[in-house]
Design a protein around this motif. Sequence first.
Motif, PDB file in Angstrom:
ATOM      1  N   SER A  24       0.823  -1.207   0.000  1.00  0.00           N
ATOM      2  CA  SER A  24       0.000   0.000   0.000  1.00  0.00           C
ATOM      3  C   SER A  24       0.854   1.253   0.000  1.00  0.00           C
ATOM      4  O   SER A  24       0.599   2.203  -0.759  1.00  0.00           O
ATOM      5  N   TRP A  25       1.874   1.287   0.821  1.00  0.00           N
ATOM      6  CA  TRP A  25       2.744   2.467   0.898  1.00  0.00           C
ATOM      7  C   TRP A  25       3.473   2.690  -0.428  1.00  0.00           C
ATOM      8  O   TRP A  25       3.600   3.823  -0.896  1.00  0.00           O
ATOM      9  N   SER A  27       2.578   1.651  -3.475  1.00  0.00           N
ATOM     10  CA  SER A  27       1.618   2.080  -4.487  1.00  0.00           C
ATOM     11  C   SER A  27       1.222   3.539  -4.292  1.00  0.00           C
ATOM     12  O   SER A  27       1.075   4.295  -5.260  1.00  0.00           O
ATOM     13  N   ASN A  28       1.050   3.952  -3.037  1.00  0.00           N
ATOM     14  CA  ASN A  28       0.691   5.342  -2.756  1.00  0.00           C
ATOM     15  C   ASN A  28       1.798   6.307  -3.168  1.00  0.00           C
ATOM     16  O   ASN A  28       1.516   7.433  -3.594  1.00  0.00           O
ATOM     17  N   ASP A  31       1.337   6.792  -6.844  1.00  0.00           N
ATOM     18  CA  ASP A  31       0.177   7.643  -7.108  1.00  0.00           C
ATOM     19  C   ASP A  31       0.465   9.096  -6.741  1.00  0.00           C
ATOM     20  O   ASP A  31      -0.009  10.024  -7.404  1.00  0.00           O
ATOM     21  N   GLU A 122      -7.571   1.424 -11.234  1.00  0.00           N
ATOM     22  CA  GLU A 122      -7.419   1.830  -9.835  1.00  0.00           C
ATOM     23  C   GLU A 122      -8.691   1.548  -9.035  1.00  0.00           C
ATOM     24  O   GLU A 122      -8.625   1.204  -7.852  1.00  0.00           O
ATOM     25  N   ASP A 126      -8.313  -0.572  -5.705  1.00  0.00           N
ATOM     26  CA  ASP A 126      -8.651   0.016  -4.406  1.00  0.00           C
ATOM     27  C   ASP A 126      -9.825  -0.701  -3.752  1.00  0.00           C
ATOM     28  O   ASP A 126      -9.857  -0.877  -2.525  1.00  0.00           O
ATOM     29  N   GLN A 150      -3.488   4.423   6.450  1.00  0.00           N
ATOM     30  CA  GLN A 150      -3.718   5.845   6.215  1.00  0.00           C
ATOM     31  C   GLN A 150      -2.419   6.641   6.341  1.00  0.00           C
ATOM     32  O   GLN A 150      -2.212   7.632   5.640  1.00  0.00           O
ATOM     33  N   TYR A 153      -0.713   6.651   3.118  1.00  0.00           N
ATOM     34  CA  TYR A 153      -1.363   7.568   2.177  1.00  0.00           C
ATOM     35  C   TYR A 153      -0.909   9.005   2.417  1.00  0.00           C
ATOM     36  O   TYR A 153      -0.576   9.733   1.478  1.00  0.00           O
ATOM     37  N   ASN A 157       1.600   9.566  -0.462  1.00  0.00           N
ATOM     38  CA  ASN A 157       0.744  10.152  -1.500  1.00  0.00           C
ATOM     39  C   ASN A 157       0.662  11.664  -1.403  1.00  0.00           C
ATOM     40  O   ASN A 157       0.651  12.356  -2.420  1.00  0.00           O
TER      41      ASN A 157
END
Length: 431
Positions: A24-25, A27-28, A31, A122, A126, A150, A153, A157
């Motif tokens: 997740s980190w 990929s963020n 993005d 996406e 997601d 979070q 993100y 992000n």
Amino acid sequence: MPSLGELVAPRRLGTSFRWLLGSSWTSNLGDGIALSAAPLLIASMTSSPVLVAAGAMMQYLPWLLFGLFAGSVADHHDRRRLVMIANGSRAVVVAALVVFLVTGHATVVIVLATAFVYGTAEVFADTAGSTLLPMLVRPADLGIGNARLQAGYLVANQLAGPPLGAFLFAIGSFWPFLVQILCVSLAVVLISRIARTPVPERDAAADAASVPTSTHPIREGLRWLRHNPPVRTLVLIILVFNVTWAAPWSILVLYATEHLGMGPVGYGALTTASALGGLVGIAAFGWLEKHVSFSTLMRVCLTLEVLMHLAFALTTAPAIAFAIMFGFGAYAFVWGTISTTVRQRLVPMHLQGRIASVNMVGVFGGLVIGQALGGVIAQTWGLTAPWWFAFGGSLVTLVIVWRSLSLIAAAKPVLDTADDPDPSLGDHETA
């Protein structure tokens, strides 16, 4: 003293959670790089406000078109595999864009088409990704798990990604997208280390306590939502508050530069203040979860939202605006973590994808409605008018749902044997 790794990803959450967090980190970060690089690329090709705005709209349109379908797909297939396929597709789409940029054949139309296809992938990534955490950790650990996701993100992000994307774009138009490909590809590798997630099955006890099953999977999710007042109310709150939030945020750049006289650099610093406030929320969430009830936190966060709109409507001082934005980042992070955690605890495992997708359609639908209203209101009554609209709308909504917040926080999930995380998912690294 616990190690840094233990603080970031407690061992009790399992090895698979750490792979999910790393994916997740990463990929963020990719993005976040595109968050600044994509608008810069479009602006370098055209001066048309319509085309520049169209690039931003590509973030929302796929959710409105495919969000509910993506939720149904996530509930009927291996969710880990879906995330891998969707992220792999995103990497391929961006790679095609890089080829066009390197060869000098890129056009605005190609960039917009790429943004739409990328945004569509996406949606599926997601939606399926949002269902993995409840399958990997215990319900009691969902709060801390969501807080850590979070955090990635906010840091990757919102803080690190955009300036890195702008820096890479200054070197060459294709560089930020090449780095984005590497980030998304690494995210695929990391999430592949999670044990295969079984397709959730309905439980007989849950069926007896739930509404009748519809023949159409999307309709089944909507029917469950209609018959579950706590989750239904939570989704409606998020929808309405996104409408009121997006109205002034749609003209924030004009409000900051013209009303507050901050200039472009000041506007950028204003948005950064929000992310810094979020970091405070990250640091405080563990303590808040242990010492303050969710119902109290939800009421405090929504009350602060109302007061924030009022403060922005009244202030003309940039320093006060920075303080408001910093506070917004802190409570918005807490609210987002709590609302996600409550929803995940209350929704049966076999419906996680569909209810999450309804929630996201409401989020982006609210953003689109709010942005349209904000522009019209500001054009007609001035740059502070959207803040007054947001203040009044959010205040009325809060008064209406005030008592319901305690019911939402105290609601108990329907018992479903399929809802318990498989202990093996926290220990196995590969399928």
